[in-house]
Enzyme design. Structure first.
Site, mmCIF file in Angstrom:
data_model
loop_
_atom_site.group_PDB
_atom_site.id
_atom_site.type_symbol
_atom_site.label_atom_id
_atom_site.label_comp_id
_atom_site.label_asym_id
_atom_site.label_seq_id
_atom_site.Cartn_x
_atom_site.Cartn_y
_atom_site.Cartn_z
ATOM 1 N N SER A 1 32.307 -15.064 -55.070
ATOM 2 C CA SER A 1 32.025 -16.237 -54.829
ATOM 3 C C SER A 1 30.579 -15.873 -55.579
ATOM 4 C CB SER A 1 31.542 -16.699 -53.591
ATOM 5 O OG SER A 1 33.290 -16.260 -53.493
ATOM 6 N N ARG B 1 29.152 -13.623 -41.575
ATOM 7 C CA ARG B 1 29.214 -13.284 -40.195
ATOM 8 C C ARG B 1 31.230 -12.400 -39.994
ATOM 9 N NH1 ARG B 1 30.491 -19.501 -42.132
ATOM 10 N NH2 ARG B 1 28.990 -18.731 -43.364
ATOM 11 N N ASP C 1 23.358 -8.351 -51.062
ATOM 12 C CA ASP C 1 24.060 -10.082 -50.901
ATOM 13 C C ASP C 1 23.936 -10.342 -52.401
ATOM 14 O OD1 ASP C 1 25.857 -11.894 -50.081
ATOM 15 O OD2 ASP C 1 24.749 -12.428 -48.963
ATOM 16 N N LYS D 1 26.416 -15.533 -56.318
ATOM 17 C CA LYS D 1 25.311 -16.179 -56.329
ATOM 18 C C LYS D 1 24.680 -16.179 -57.558
ATOM 19 C CE LYS D 1 23.594 -15.148 -51.857
ATOM 20 N NZ LYS D 1 24.155 -15.916 -51.116
ATOM 21 N N MET E 1 12.725 -4.568 -45.997
ATOM 22 C CA MET E 1 13.319 -5.686 -46.264
ATOM 23 C C MET E 1 12.626 -6.149 -47.367
ATOM 24 S SD MET E 1 12.431 -8.626 -42.726
ATOM 25 C CE MET E 1 13.699 -9.991 -43.942
ATOM 26 N N ARG F 1 17.873 -8.701 -51.531
ATOM 27 C CA ARG F 1 17.724 -7.808 -50.364
ATOM 28 C C ARG F 1 17.366 -7.056 -49.503
ATOM 29 N NH1 ARG F 1 13.134 -8.814 -53.802
ATOM 30 N NH2 ARG F 1 10.910 -9.046 -52.729
ATOM 31 N N LYS G 1 22.717 -7.612 -38.870
ATOM 32 C CA LYS G 1 23.062 -7.614 -40.262
ATOM 33 C C LYS G 1 22.649 -6.643 -41.483
ATOM 34 C CE LYS G 1 24.615 -11.147 -44.414
ATOM 35 N NZ LYS G 1 24.281 -12.403 -44.404
ATOM 36 N N GLU H 1 30.151 -13.047 -46.046
ATOM 37 C CA GLU H 1 29.942 -12.157 -45.737
ATOM 38 C C GLU H 1 28.717 -11.713 -44.457
ATOM 39 O OE1 GLU H 1 27.557 -12.386 -47.247
ATOM 40 O OE2 GLU H 1 25.992 -11.330 -46.544
HETATM 41 N N1 BES Z 1 22.442 -13.466 -47.189
HETATM 42 C C1 BES Z 1 23.595 -15.444 -47.077
HETATM 43 C C2 BES Z 1 22.386 -16.206 -46.308
HETATM 44 C C3 BES Z 1 20.878 -16.683 -46.757
HETATM 45 C C4 BES Z 1 20.603 -17.583 -47.950
HETATM 46 C C5 BES Z 1 19.931 -15.703 -45.937
HETATM 47 C C6 BES Z 1 19.669 -17.574 -48.594
HETATM 48 C C7 BES Z 1 19.037 -16.368 -46.929
HETATM 49 C C8 BES Z 1 18.589 -16.727 -47.409
HETATM 50 C C9 BES Z 1 24.541 -15.398 -46.737
HETATM 51 O O1 BES Z 1 25.242 -14.314 -46.745
HETATM 52 C C10 BES Z 1 25.162 -16.767 -47.695
HETATM 53 O O2 BES Z 1 25.388 -16.320 -48.419
HETATM 54 N N2 BES Z 1 25.718 -17.776 -47.125
HETATM 55 C C11 BES Z 1 26.405 -18.496 -47.196
HETATM 56 C C12 BES Z 1 27.433 -18.944 -46.575
HETATM 57 C C13 BES Z 1 28.035 -19.721 -47.393
HETATM 58 C C14 BES Z 1 29.180 -19.228 -48.642
HETATM 59 C C15 BES Z 1 29.405 -20.909 -46.727
HETATM 60 C C16 BES Z 1 25.752 -19.894 -47.980
HETATM 61 O O3 BES Z 1 24.594 -20.150 -46.614
HETATM 62 O O4 BES Z 1 25.805 -20.351 -48.925
HETATM 63 ZN ZN ZN Z 2 24.485 -12.692 -47.128
HETATM 64 MG MG MG Z 3 26.508 -14.564 -48.730
#
Ligand code: BES
Ligand code: ZN
Ligand code: MG
Length: 517
Positions: A290, A366, A285, A292, A201, A301, A280, A364
């Site tokens: 969309s 899910r 990511d 971040k 991780m 990471r 997962k 992503e």
């Molecule tokens: N990997 C992220 C979730 C995450 C956020 C994990 C912070 C660890 C720390 C996930 O893929 C994500 O981006 N989820 C979005 C979902 C939303 C777009 C419905 C989120 O939580 O903002």
């Molecule tokens: Zn993610």
């Molecule tokens: Mg994400």
């Protein structure tokens, strides 16, 4: 490794024309000892030594307890005192505070406070000795050799592979005289498992790509090759499997996806239905189209934390030769924006034929899990547990106190919960109401939408409801580990960084399943 480093240090010192005797002293093994003391119960005051500490004190004719008195009236839980030169074998002795001997399982905290105290104290003692460049530490079992071993090995871990200046490498050993060697070894295995997950991780995403992740796991299971098989499925295989949801995430990246499949056959009956673990494995990511915000994007990471903890648990189960069959699945890919990336509003088809409108490419996890869960069901497992850093909303809900568990099975909940009380890496049950299902099955163009209708509200729960649409098994649990992904200082026996949680809980859960037949 140690020898090579020692040689390099010697060469460096000679180069600097240091006096030979100085480097010679430096090269000697520096041994340390960690001993525990309990706080006396309220009315008594003062300290009382563990068995190991008491017998050490005896060999010194009571010098240790005398010095402890001089050092101060008490020693708080998790604090330590160092004594130099009191024993010829141990130039440095760290005495650590274990809290009260009467502690145990605490209903309110959902853990065993005594075990947690031991982990914390031993970790603190080992860390202090490491700072003093002690390179071999003997550890008091503190009445629970497994927790002591976990504290030592978890406490000493740090990810410094990529730094020129590394922390002192410390080896650990159970202090002689303890009868609990088996428990000590178990504790080492559990903690080394969690450290493997932490390593994967924490490592940067340019080092741990989907391919590198799969190769690392392959290397780590190689010593157990007679019981573990590894399949690194390529993009062509993923296409054949019609995993359209997984592919829609991977397509934005130049890095090829990998679908990692591990089979651990530990049950005497090779045909025993397996425990299925699905993780997962998004090695980075960015959010995709969309995108971040860039602040803290580096933490993504670790978005393969589900895959890391699942695979590390299987490596550990194999090391412990647990009598159980386990299959591990990890869809591994990057989520990146590009001219080929999935766009908001695109519709993709999952392995089970359900169509999904991807309204947010950052949801992503899910998508890749949907296909992995469909594939997992084909093995008729006794239970399916998927683990994922799935939603920021999970972190908002519980923070780093516990992993959120969404499950359709009271039995599975009980198993996971009981395991977590022992490991101290807690779980907390979350709801799987139809209320949330309605929010993901209301889509303009497709069967499902990958974000809930009221986007932010109950985000962890709508994500879980989405996954449920791809599960047919009666015993399924989804563990959202986004909140426990990293540690600042909340868990005192883990240094700052990616946590590897809840690897030990998964191993304990598998061990309990193994021994319940
Ligand atoms: N990997 C992220 C979730 C995450 C956020 C994990 C912070 C660890 C720390 C996930 O893929 C994500 O981006 N989820 C979005 C979902 C939303 C777009 C419905 C989120 O939580 O903002
Ligand atoms: Zn993610
Ligand atoms: Mg994400």
């Amino acid at each position: 490794m140690l020898v090579v480093r020692k040689a390099a240090q010697t060469a460096a010192r000679k180069h600097l024309c240091r006096p030979f005797s100085a480097s010679q002293t430096h090269l000697q093994e520096r041994k340390g000892l960690v001993l525990g003391v309990f706080e006396k119960e309220a009315e008594e005051g003062g300290l009382h030594l563990t068995q190991a500490a008491a017998s050490f004190d005896q060999t010194l004719s009571g010098k240790l307890s005398e010095l402890l008195k001089i050092a101060g009236p008490g020693l708080k839980k998790g604090k330590s005192r160092i004594f130099y030169g009191i024993h010829q074998d141990f130039p440095c002795v760290a005495v650590v505070g274990l809290g009260k001997d009467s502690e145990g399982i605490c209903g309110a905290e959902n853990w065993d406070t005594k075990k947690e105290n031991i982990r914390q104290a031993v970790s603190a003692g080992c860390q202090v000795l490491q700072e003093l460049e002690v390179n071999h530490v003997e550890v008091d079992d503190c009445g629970d050799a497994k927790s002591a071993a976990e504290g030592a090995v978890l406490g000493l871990f740090s990810y410094d592979q990529l730094k020129s200046k590394k922390k002192t490498r410390v080896t650990t050993q159970l202090h002689h005289g303890s009868a609990d060697v088996d428990d000590w070894k178990k504790g080492l295995a559990y903690a080394e498992g969690q450290n493997l997950a932490r390593f994967l991780m924490e490592a940067p995403a340019n080092h741990i790509t989907p391919t590198a992740f799969a190769n690392t796991i392959e290397e780590r299971v190689a010593p157990h090759a007679e019981r573990v098989t590894v399949n690194k499925r390529s993009k062509a295989w993923i296409e054949e499997q019609q995993m359209g949801a997984f592919l829609s995430v991977a397509r934005g990246s130049e890095e090829p996806p990998v679908f990692l499949e591990l089979h651990y056959n530990g049950a005497p009956d090779r045909k025993q239905p397996p425990l299925m673990l699905v993780g997962k494995g998004v090695t980075f990511d960015s959010g995709g189209i969309s995108l971040k915000p860039s602040q803290s994007m580096d933490a993504m990471r670790a978005d393969m934390g589900g895959a890391a903890t699942v695979c590390a648990s299987i490596v550990t189960a194999a090391a412990l030769k647990l009598p159980v069959n386990i299959i591990g699945l990890a869809p591994l890919c990057e989520n990146m924006p590009s001219g080929k990336a999935t766009k908001p509003g695109d519709v993709v088809t999952a392995k089970n034929g359900k169509t999904i409108q991807v309204d947010n490419t950052d949801a992503e996890g899910r998508l890749i899990l949907a296909d992995a869960l469909c594939y997992g069901s084909t093995f008729n497992p006794r239970a399916i547990v998927n683990v994922a850093t799935l939603t920021g909303a999970m972190d908002v809900a519980l923070g780093s106190a516990a992993t959120g568990v969404f499950t359709n099975s009271d039995w599975l909940w009980e198993q996971l919960h009981q395991a977590s009380v022992v490991t101290g890496d807690r779980v907390w049950r979350m709801p799987l109401f139809q209320h949330y299902t309605k929010q993901v099955t209301d889509s303009q163009l497709a069967d499902l939408n990958n974000i809930g209708k009221y986007s932010r509200s109950g985000g962890a729960c709508t994500a879980a409801a989405f996954l449920r649409e791809f599960v047919t098994a009666p015993h399924w649990a989804h563990l959202d580990i986004a909140g426990v992904m990293s540690n600042k200082d909340e868990v005192p026996y883990l240094r700052k960084g990616m946590s590897g949680r809840p690897t030990r809980t998964l191993v304990e859960f598998a061990a309990r399943l193994a021994h319940s037949g």
